[in-house]
Design a protein around this motif. Sequence first.
Motif, PDB file in Angstrom:
ATOM      1  N   TYR A   1      40.195 -59.673 -41.435  1.00 25.35           N
ATOM      2  CA  TYR A   1      39.768 -59.897 -42.923  1.00 25.35           C
ATOM      3  C   TYR A   1      38.794 -60.910 -43.182  1.00 25.35           C
ATOM      4  O   TYR A   1      38.008 -60.645 -43.919  1.00 25.35           O
ATOM      5  CB  TYR A   1      41.066 -60.427 -43.490  1.00 25.35           C
ATOM      6  CG  TYR A   1      41.015 -61.027 -44.921  1.00 25.35           C
ATOM      7  CD1 TYR A   1      40.530 -59.933 -45.937  1.00 25.35           C
ATOM      8  CD2 TYR A   1      40.954 -62.330 -45.288  1.00 25.35           C
ATOM      9  CE1 TYR A   1      40.176 -60.473 -47.208  1.00 25.35           C
ATOM     10  CE2 TYR A   1      40.470 -62.970 -46.592  1.00 25.35           C
ATOM     11  CZ  TYR A   1      40.076 -61.978 -47.414  1.00 25.35           C
ATOM     12  OH  TYR A   1      40.018 -62.336 -48.694  1.00 25.35           O
TER      13      TYR A   1
ATOM     14  N   SER B   1      35.808 -59.726 -45.332  1.00 29.24           N
ATOM     15  CA  SER B   1      35.403 -60.331 -46.413  1.00 29.24           C
ATOM     16  C   SER B   1      34.192 -60.942 -46.460  1.00 29.24           C
ATOM     17  O   SER B   1      33.431 -60.960 -47.431  1.00 29.24           O
ATOM     18  CB  SER B   1      36.681 -61.173 -46.997  1.00 29.24           C
ATOM     19  OG  SER B   1      36.509 -62.194 -46.209  1.00 29.24           O
TER      20      SER B   1
ATOM     21  N   THR C   1      37.265 -56.198 -51.117  1.00 32.44           N
ATOM     22  CA  THR C   1      37.899 -57.181 -50.652  1.00 32.44           C
ATOM     23  C   THR C   1      39.457 -57.158 -50.602  1.00 32.44           C
ATOM     24  O   THR C   1      40.092 -57.508 -49.682  1.00 32.44           O
ATOM     25  CB  THR C   1      37.395 -58.570 -51.276  1.00 32.44           C
ATOM     26  OG1 THR C   1      35.992 -58.596 -51.507  1.00 32.44           O
ATOM     27  CG2 THR C   1      37.994 -59.863 -50.765  1.00 32.44           C
TER      28      THR C   1
ATOM     29  N   ALA D   1      40.418 -55.160 -47.868  1.00 28.32           N
ATOM     30  CA  ALA D   1      40.641 -55.726 -46.391  1.00 28.32           C
ATOM     31  C   ALA D   1      41.685 -56.582 -46.442  1.00 28.32           C
ATOM     32  O   ALA D   1      42.230 -57.016 -45.346  1.00 28.32           O
ATOM     33  CB  ALA D   1      39.223 -56.488 -46.430  1.00 28.32           C
ATOM     34  N   PHE D   2      42.122 -57.202 -47.592  1.00 21.80           N
ATOM     35  CA  PHE D   2      43.262 -58.120 -47.334  1.00 21.80           C
ATOM     36  C   PHE D   2      44.551 -57.558 -47.238  1.00 21.80           C
ATOM     37  O   PHE D   2      45.374 -58.185 -46.856  1.00 21.80           O
ATOM     38  CB  PHE D   2      43.323 -59.053 -48.859  1.00 21.80           C
ATOM     39  CG  PHE D   2      44.069 -60.213 -48.723  1.00 21.80           C
ATOM     40  CD1 PHE D   2      43.651 -61.616 -47.945  1.00 21.80           C
ATOM     41  CD2 PHE D   2      45.294 -60.259 -49.248  1.00 21.80           C
ATOM     42  CE1 PHE D   2      44.713 -62.442 -47.955  1.00 21.80           C
ATOM     43  CE2 PHE D   2      46.246 -61.235 -49.069  1.00 21.80           C
ATOM     44  CZ  PHE D   2      45.767 -62.512 -48.699  1.00 21.80           C
TER      45      PHE D   2
ATOM     46  N   ARG E   1      45.465 -55.852 -44.972  1.00 23.85           N
ATOM     47  CA  ARG E   1      46.097 -55.877 -43.490  1.00 23.85           C
ATOM     48  C   ARG E   1      46.976 -57.248 -43.427  1.00 23.85           C
ATOM     49  O   ARG E   1      47.731 -57.049 -42.456  1.00 23.85           O
ATOM     50  CB  ARG E   1      45.097 -55.941 -42.548  1.00 23.85           C
ATOM     51  CG  ARG E   1      43.954 -56.831 -42.435  1.00 23.85           C
ATOM     52  CD  ARG E   1      43.251 -56.830 -41.158  1.00 23.85           C
ATOM     53  NE  ARG E   1      42.699 -55.655 -41.063  1.00 23.85           N
ATOM     54  CZ  ARG E   1      41.436 -55.110 -41.859  1.00 23.85           C
ATOM     55  NH1 ARG E   1      40.572 -55.994 -42.423  1.00 23.85           N
ATOM     56  NH2 ARG E   1      40.731 -53.868 -41.517  1.00 23.85           N
TER      57      ARG E   1
ATOM     58  N   THR F   1      39.193 -66.141 -48.244  1.00 19.50           N
ATOM     59  CA  THR F   1      37.984 -66.169 -47.269  1.00 19.50           C
ATOM     60  C   THR F   1      37.360 -67.461 -47.171  1.00 19.50           C
ATOM     61  O   THR F   1      37.064 -67.899 -45.975  1.00 19.50           O
ATOM     62  CB  THR F   1      37.053 -65.323 -48.226  1.00 19.50           C
ATOM     63  OG1 THR F   1      37.467 -64.150 -48.460  1.00 19.50           O
ATOM     64  CG2 THR F   1      35.778 -65.480 -47.439  1.00 19.50           C
TER      65      THR F   1
END
Length: 192
Positions: free
Chosen positions: A22, A26, A65, A68-69, A71, A151
Motif C-alpha cells: 500500500y 500510494s 488510493t 490500494a488501501f 488490501r 501514507t
Amino acid sequence: MTISLEAGSPAHRLRLRQLALYLRHSRQILAAWNLYSSRHSDPVTGRPHDEDTYGRRQQKRDSDTLSAFSRIYYHADELVHAADQQLAQLSGSDRTRHYSWQVRELDDAAGRLHAVLVALNQDRPGPGTKEYEEALAEGYADAWPYLHQWTSHGQALFAINALAERSTAASPTTVVAQPAPTTATAVRRCRP
C-alpha cells in the motif's frame, strides 16, 4: 472488533507486507498526482488551468488510493494494535514517544476512514445516476486525508516492529550454568 493479530506472528508479517505494498502504491499515486498538479496549475496562483479535468484527475487519485488501501483496510486496526503491543514492551524514549504519536494518528485515521466508508455506503443513491457519481466523488474526497495519514505515518509500524525484534533478540536469555569441571577435566584442559 476482536483483535487476533499477534505481533511478530506470520500473520503480522503478512499484514506488514501488505502495508508495504500500500505504501509503495500510494506514494506512486501521490507522485503522479504532484507531477500532474504542477503541470496543470498556474505556478503563481496554484489554480488549475482546467478545473473540470483537474477535478476528475483528483477524484482518480482519491479512488486509486482508496483501492490500494483496500488490501489492509480490514486489518488496519490489528496492525495498530500490534504496534501498541510492541511499543508497550519497549523502553520509553523520544523515538518511541514519536512512534506512539504516529500510531495514535493511524488509529484515528482508520476510525475516521471507517466512518466515511460506512456513510458512503449508506447514503449513496443508485448506480448510474449523476447523484451516485457525485456522492462517490465526495466520499473519495472525504477519505483522502485519512488515506494520506496512512501514507505519511504507516512507515512507523515497520520501525516499531524492527525495534521490537531487536529488543527481543538483545534481551537476556536464561543461561543454564554448566557444572564445574572436575579436577581431572581441568587438568586435561590445561595441558598443551
